[in-house]
Design a protein around this motif. Structure first.
Motif, PDB file in Angstrom:
ATOM      1  N   GLU A  73       0.838  -1.197   0.000  1.00 14.39           N
ATOM      2  CA  GLU A  73       0.000   0.000   0.000  1.00 14.39           C
ATOM      3  C   GLU A  73       0.873   1.246   0.000  1.00 14.39           C
ATOM      4  OE1 GLU A  73      -4.114   1.487   1.965  1.00 14.39           O
ATOM      5  OE2 GLU A  73      -2.646   0.685   3.364  1.00 14.39           O
ATOM      6  N   GLN A  74       0.510   2.212  -0.825  1.00 11.76           N
ATOM      7  CA  GLN A  74       1.166   3.500  -1.009  1.00 11.76           C
ATOM      8  C   GLN A  74       2.410   3.427  -1.890  1.00 11.76           C
ATOM      9  OE1 GLN A  74       1.625   6.036   2.476  1.00 11.76           O
ATOM     10  NE2 GLN A  74       0.112   4.810   3.587  1.00 11.76           N
ATOM     11  N   ALA A  75       2.750   2.258  -2.422  1.00  8.90           N
ATOM     12  CA  ALA A  75       3.896   2.167  -3.329  1.00  8.90           C
ATOM     13  C   ALA A  75       3.485   2.648  -4.719  1.00  8.90           C
ATOM     14  CB  ALA A  75       4.421   0.739  -3.404  1.00  8.90           C
ATOM     15  N   ILE A  76       4.361   3.410  -5.343  1.00 12.60           N
ATOM     16  CA  ILE A  76       4.164   3.833  -6.730  1.00 12.60           C
ATOM     17  C   ILE A  76       4.564   2.652  -7.619  1.00 12.60           C
ATOM     18  CG2 ILE A  76       4.962   5.392  -8.536  1.00 12.60           C
ATOM     19  CD1 ILE A  76       3.693   7.164  -6.650  1.00 12.60           C
ATOM     20  N   LEU A  90      -0.661   3.605  -8.442  1.00 14.16           N
ATOM     21  CA  LEU A  90      -0.424   3.593  -7.002  1.00 14.16           C
ATOM     22  C   LEU A  90      -1.059   2.355  -6.390  1.00 14.16           C
ATOM     23  CD1 LEU A  90       0.689   5.250  -4.563  1.00 14.16           C
ATOM     24  CD2 LEU A  90      -1.638   6.113  -4.297  1.00 14.16           C
ATOM     25  N   CYS A  91      -0.293   1.648  -5.571  1.00 14.03           N
ATOM     26  CA  CYS A  91      -0.824   0.474  -4.873  1.00 14.03           C
ATOM     27  C   CYS A  91      -1.772   0.924  -3.764  1.00 14.03           C
ATOM     28  CB  CYS A  91       0.308  -0.350  -4.278  1.00 14.03           C
ATOM     29  SG  CYS A  91       1.385  -1.111  -5.499  1.00 14.03           S
ATOM     30  N   VAL A  92      -2.970   0.364  -3.781  1.00 13.88           N
ATOM     31  CA  VAL A  92      -3.989   0.672  -2.776  1.00 13.88           C
ATOM     32  C   VAL A  92      -4.649  -0.634  -2.333  1.00 13.88           C
ATOM     33  CG1 VAL A  92      -4.438   3.004  -3.671  1.00 13.88           C
ATOM     34  CG2 VAL A  92      -5.765   1.083  -4.543  1.00 13.88           C
ATOM     35  N   VAL A  93      -5.192  -0.614  -1.141  1.00 14.80           N
ATOM     36  CA  VAL A  93      -5.924  -1.772  -0.650  1.00 14.80           C
ATOM     37  C   VAL A  93      -7.415  -1.485  -0.829  1.00 14.80           C
ATOM     38  CG1 VAL A  93      -6.463  -3.194   1.356  1.00 14.80           C
ATOM     39  CG2 VAL A  93      -4.114  -2.418   0.977  1.00 14.80           C
ATOM     40  N   VAL A  94      -8.077  -2.361  -1.577  1.00  8.58           N
ATOM     41  CA  VAL A  94      -9.509  -2.243  -1.826  1.00  8.58           C
ATOM     42  C   VAL A  94     -10.144  -3.582  -1.481  1.00  8.58           C
ATOM     43  CG1 VAL A  94     -11.288  -1.822  -3.560  1.00  8.58           C
ATOM     44  CG2 VAL A  94      -9.148  -0.541  -3.652  1.00  8.58           C
ATOM     45  N   ASP A  95     -11.126  -3.557  -0.609  1.00  8.36           N
ATOM     46  CA  ASP A  95     -11.788  -4.785  -0.169  1.00  8.36           C
ATOM     47  C   ASP A  95     -10.781  -5.832   0.310  1.00  8.36           C
ATOM     48  OD1 ASP A  95     -14.295  -3.687  -0.785  1.00  8.36           O
ATOM     49  OD2 ASP A  95     -14.192  -4.427  -2.842  1.00  8.36           O
ATOM     50  N   GLY A  96      -9.775  -5.370   1.032  1.00  7.85           N
ATOM     51  CA  GLY A  96      -8.784  -6.271   1.602  1.00  7.85           C
ATOM     52  C   GLY A  96      -7.734  -6.787   0.637  1.00  7.85           C
ATOM     53  N   GLN A  97      -7.766  -6.332  -0.625  1.00  7.78           N
ATOM     54  CA  GLN A  97      -6.807  -6.809  -1.622  1.00  7.78           C
ATOM     55  C   GLN A  97      -5.929  -5.662  -2.111  1.00  7.78           C
ATOM     56  OE1 GLN A  97      -9.187  -8.840  -4.711  1.00  7.78           O
ATOM     57  NE2 GLN A  97      -8.019 -10.633  -4.065  1.00  7.78           N
ATOM     58  N   LEU A  98      -4.636  -5.929  -2.243  1.00  8.99           N
ATOM     59  CA  LEU A  98      -3.709  -4.958  -2.797  1.00  8.99           C
ATOM     60  C   LEU A  98      -3.908  -4.904  -4.312  1.00  8.99           C
ATOM     61  CD1 LEU A  98      -1.388  -3.037  -2.066  1.00  8.99           C
ATOM     62  CD2 LEU A  98       0.182  -4.915  -2.561  1.00  8.99           C
ATOM     63  N   GLN A  99      -4.189  -3.707  -4.821  1.00 15.34           N
ATOM     64  CA  GLN A  99      -4.426  -3.510  -6.245  1.00 15.34           C
ATOM     65  C   GLN A  99      -3.756  -2.216  -6.679  1.00 15.34           C
ATOM     66  OE1 GLN A  99      -8.421  -4.648  -7.625  1.00 15.34           O
ATOM     67  NE2 GLN A  99      -8.937  -4.922  -5.461  1.00 15.34           N
ATOM     68  N   ILE A 100      -3.931  -1.843  -7.940  1.00 19.31           N
ATOM     69  CA  ILE A 100      -3.310  -0.623  -8.448  1.00 19.31           C
ATOM     70  C   ILE A 100      -4.373   0.316  -8.997  1.00 19.31           C
ATOM     71  CG2 ILE A 100      -1.712   0.366 -10.133  1.00 19.31           C
ATOM     72  CD1 ILE A 100       0.006  -2.110  -9.785  1.00 19.31           C
TER      73      ILE A 100
END
Length: 131
Positions: A73-76, A90-100
């Motif tokens: 999370e928060q990684a470019i 940008l890496c974000v957590v959505v519904d418990g999953q790391l996505q971009i």
């Protein structure tokens, strides 16, 4: 304070650096600032997304403010073809999953699985902004 979902309705605009429109450089920059409280990194709004040489040169000017890392999370997420920077997200957590979270001319803003993002590029590097 903004939320990730707020950025899914912001249209893609070349050189965009505010909520009226964002490009693939402006979106992670603004999300890191508005959602995660990080300082804004240099804008480079004058660089056309089609000018991969200047986009790559802009990246080289500020890469020392970033630390290589694994996807988190928060990684470019920086997508490369050869030595050229092609796209950012940008890496974000959505519904418990790391996505971009990213935005593009063709599709506008979206959230995709990391594997789907990686398929678009020769190489993807992840960086933590140390500002």
């Amino acid at each position: 304070m903004h939320k990730i979902d707020d950025y899914l309705s912001v249209p893609y605009v070349d050189g965009g650096r505010d909520m009226a429109g964002l490009d693939c450089w402006g979106q992670p920059r603004l999300v890191l600032h508005n959602v995660f409280g990080k300082p804004l990194f240099k804008s480079f709004g004058h660089v056309s997304p089609d000018d991969k040489t200047n986009l790559t040169n802009s990246y080289a000017q500020i890469v020392d403010q970033f630390k290589p890392c694994l996807a988190k999370e928060q990684a470019i997420a920086c997508g490369f073809r050869g030595q050229s920077l092609i796209h950012m997200g940008l890496c974000v957590v959505v519904d418990g999953q790391l996505q971009i979270l990213h935005t593009s001319r063709k599709k506008g803003p979206s959230i995709v699985k990391i594997a789907d993002f990686k398929r678009l590029f020769f190489e993807v590097k992840f960086y933590e902004y140390t500002g």
